[in-house]
Motif scaffolding. Sequence first.
Motif, short mmCIF file in Angstrom:
data_model
loop_
_atom_site.label_atom_id
_atom_site.label_comp_id
_atom_site.label_asym_id
_atom_site.label_seq_id
_atom_site.Cartn_x
_atom_site.Cartn_y
_atom_site.Cartn_z
N THR A 1 50.84 35.94 -39.12
CA THR A 1 51.13 37.14 -38.33
C THR A 1 50.14 37.31 -37.19
OG1 THR A 1 52.15 38.22 -40.22
CG2 THR A 1 51.35 39.65 -38.47
N ALA A 2 48.85 37.19 -37.49
CA ALA A 2 47.83 37.45 -36.47
C ALA A 2 47.98 36.49 -35.28
CB ALA A 2 46.44 37.33 -37.07
N GLU A 3 48.33 35.26 -35.58
CA GLU A 3 48.50 34.27 -34.53
C GLU A 3 49.70 34.62 -33.64
OE1 GLU A 3 48.79 29.49 -34.67
OE2 GLU A 3 47.63 30.44 -36.27
N LEU A 4 50.79 35.00 -34.28
CA LEU A 4 51.97 35.41 -33.52
C LEU A 4 51.67 36.65 -32.67
CD1 LEU A 4 54.72 34.94 -36.26
CD2 LEU A 4 54.60 33.69 -34.09
N GLN A 5 50.93 37.58 -33.26
CA GLN A 5 50.59 38.80 -32.52
C GLN A 5 49.74 38.48 -31.29
OE1 GLN A 5 48.86 40.88 -35.85
NE2 GLN A 5 50.59 42.34 -35.94
N ALA A 6 48.81 37.55 -31.45
CA ALA A 6 47.94 37.19 -30.33
C ALA A 6 48.76 36.53 -29.22
CB ALA A 6 46.81 36.27 -30.81
N LEU A 7 49.66 35.63 -29.59
CA LEU A 7 50.52 34.97 -28.60
C LEU A 7 51.41 36.00 -27.91
CD1 LEU A 7 51.61 31.79 -30.61
CD2 LEU A 7 50.23 31.83 -28.51
N ASP A 8 51.94 36.92 -28.69
CA ASP A 8 52.81 37.96 -28.14
C ASP A 8 52.07 38.79 -27.10
OD1 ASP A 8 55.35 39.62 -28.40
OD2 ASP A 8 53.83 41.13 -28.89
N ALA A 9 50.86 39.22 -27.48
CA ALA A 9 50.07 40.05 -26.56
C ALA A 9 49.66 39.28 -25.31
CB ALA A 9 48.85 40.60 -27.28
N ALA A 10 49.45 37.98 -25.48
CA ALA A 10 48.99 37.16 -24.35
C ALA A 10 50.09 36.93 -23.32
CB ALA A 10 48.45 35.83 -24.87
N HIS A 11 51.35 36.86 -23.77
CA HIS A 11 52.39 36.39 -22.85
C HIS A 11 53.60 37.29 -22.71
CE1 HIS A 11 50.16 32.69 -22.66
NE2 HIS A 11 50.21 32.57 -23.97
N HIS A 12 53.73 38.25 -23.58
CA HIS A 12 54.97 39.04 -23.61
C HIS A 12 54.67 40.46 -23.16
CE1 HIS A 12 58.23 41.00 -26.38
NE2 HIS A 12 58.56 41.09 -25.10
N MET A 13 55.30 40.88 -22.07
CA MET A 13 55.15 42.26 -21.60
C MET A 13 56.26 43.10 -22.22
SD MET A 13 54.37 41.40 -17.61
CE MET A 13 53.83 43.03 -17.08
N HIS A 14 55.87 44.10 -23.02
CA HIS A 14 56.86 44.88 -23.76
C HIS A 14 57.38 46.07 -22.96
CE1 HIS A 14 56.12 43.38 -28.05
NE2 HIS A 14 55.28 42.68 -27.31
N PRO A 15 58.64 46.44 -23.17
CA PRO A 15 59.17 47.65 -22.54
C PRO A 15 58.51 48.91 -23.11
CG PRO A 15 60.94 46.33 -23.57
CD PRO A 15 59.64 45.76 -24.01
N PHE A 16 58.33 49.90 -22.27
CA PHE A 16 57.83 51.22 -22.67
C PHE A 16 56.64 51.09 -23.62
CE2 PHE A 16 62.02 52.34 -21.10
CZ PHE A 16 61.81 53.57 -20.47
N THR A 17 55.66 50.27 -23.25
CA THR A 17 54.52 49.98 -24.12
C THR A 17 53.26 49.86 -23.28
OG1 THR A 17 55.93 48.76 -25.67
CG2 THR A 17 53.57 48.28 -25.76
N ALA A 18 52.15 50.39 -23.78
CA ALA A 18 50.85 50.13 -23.16
C ALA A 18 50.38 48.80 -23.73
CB ALA A 18 49.87 51.24 -23.49
N ASN A 19 50.45 47.75 -22.91
CA ASN A 19 50.19 46.43 -23.46
C ASN A 19 48.73 46.23 -23.91
OD1 ASN A 19 53.00 45.38 -22.81
ND2 ASN A 19 51.93 43.51 -23.43
N ASP A 20 47.79 46.97 -23.31
CA ASP A 20 46.40 46.84 -23.77
C ASP A 20 46.26 47.38 -25.19
OD1 ASP A 20 46.85 49.43 -22.92
OD2 ASP A 20 45.01 49.61 -21.73
N GLU A 21 46.93 48.48 -25.44
CA GLU A 21 46.91 49.07 -26.78
C GLU A 21 47.59 48.14 -27.79
OE1 GLU A 21 48.78 52.94 -26.86
OE2 GLU A 21 48.93 52.83 -29.05
N LEU A 22 48.70 47.55 -27.34
CA LEU A 22 49.42 46.63 -28.21
C LEU A 22 48.57 45.42 -28.57
CD1 LEU A 22 52.98 45.56 -28.38
CD2 LEU A 22 51.43 43.79 -27.63
N ALA A 23 47.82 44.92 -27.56
CA ALA A 23 46.98 43.75 -27.81
C ALA A 23 45.94 44.06 -28.88
CB ALA A 23 46.30 43.32 -26.51
N GLU A 24 45.46 45.30 -28.87
CA GLU A 24 44.46 45.71 -29.84
C GLU A 24 45.04 45.86 -31.24
OE1 GLU A 24 41.96 48.83 -28.05
OE2 GLU A 24 41.93 49.65 -30.10
N LYS A 25 46.22 46.50 -31.31
CA LYS A 25 46.79 46.81 -32.64
C LYS A 25 47.65 45.68 -33.19
CE LYS A 25 47.04 51.84 -32.19
NZ LYS A 25 47.93 52.97 -31.90
#
Length: 461
Positions: free
Chosen positions: A10-34
Amino acid sequence: MNAITNHLPTAELQALDAAHHMHPFTANDELAEKGARIITRASGITLTDSEGNEILDAMAGLWCVNIGYGRDELADVAARQMRELPYYNTFFMTTHVPVIALAKKIAELAPGDLNHVFFAGSGSEANDTNIRMVRHYWAQKGKPTKSIIISRNNAYHGSSVGSGSLGGMSAMHAQGGLPIPDIHHIEQPHWWAEGGDMEPEAFGLLRAQELEKAILELGEDRVAAFIAEPIQGAGGVIVPPASYWPEIQRICDKYEILLIADEVICGFGRTGNWFGSQTMGIRPDIMTIAKGLSSGYAPIGGSIVNDEVAAVIGSGEFNHGYTYSGHPVAAAVALENLRILEEEGIIDHVRDVAGPYLKEKWEALADHPLVGEAKIVGMMGSIALVPNKDSRAPFAEAGNAGFICRERCFANNLVMRHVGDRMIISPPLVITTDEIDVLISRARSALDEAYAELQKRDLLK
Ligand code: PXG
């Protein structure tokens, strides 16, 4: 096969997601942290995440998975259609069988003379179509000054430049230069939050009459259309007082204003009829559809248009369309979804079984110390969280209670959203009465825990 699978930690997928995927209606910095919650599969009304949690999805994805997850029939139809004809366009005097069959089926299901469909890939695109279509309609009729579209504050009609302008979300208008010209917003029929000392029905009438006031102020010769969701969804599942819609219909009729019902959430059974317009007793000239049209299994939306508007738009070329208007795979999937909704009596199930059962349980949540009101129509419901049950006064700091309650829902394996301090649900229409019991019991636990937390943090004020 793609190297990225469900088998990475999970953690690896989350890191990849935060690194490359810009989410709709989301603060991506917060997402990268959580780290994002990773959903790996789903069946019926239940999601499974990458940690193996099984979560009751009381939002049907984003209000769209009406027939529930995991229906093989849709996967089979999609695979068959991809093999036979994965793509062809519907421009330049061309068509194909799935889009013909789907348009015919929608015309059959839609009320009155709503017999024509202009397809799009989403609800946003369909509402962009509507902006161009109603303005072009009046131009074709020799009234090109009729270009203003009236909408409502706190409406949601999509996120493109056009549909985001139609919507009345101030946070969206604050970014990217919205709204476009000639969109006018009036107030919403949200009695709980804005009704003050008025009786709900008097307030509903007052808010409907804002449309008449706006038409008179702007000039009848300048107004093209009024657009609204039969029941506001993303704004917080706001059920208007019964007086509201008849008055809106009267005003649209009186001033020759086209009525666009945005059925993206309300359509395809959610309110216990095929369309929310039927539940609310209105006769729109145009309906926006998406979401439940395919139960979210394929991206597709559109505008259902009445005979008169279609004839006027059809007299000459309408210079509009999308590469994926009437995409054959999406059309085939939607058609199969409509077959399932119809043949399995899913809308009857909402109206006669699940709807009444959920209504009773949902409305009983109003006895909880944190809940001010509980509203529900069919399979869309909301509760207002309040610091003090005896008044309709909001929390001193808006949004905390809703956020805390949503977190407690997650902790109880329940997806229920919050809009400010309103909690909302929109479960798959196939939910059973036993599953409704689970939903309500988890919601009650979440409310109890949220109440305790608000008490502890001295936020009940
Ligand atoms: N109209 C309505 C009434 C909607 O609810 C759209 C149009 C736009 O559809 P597309 O397919 O372009 O998204 C919608 C979409 C939320 C949420 O957080 C709601 C929507 C979309 C995303 C999030 O409630 N509604």
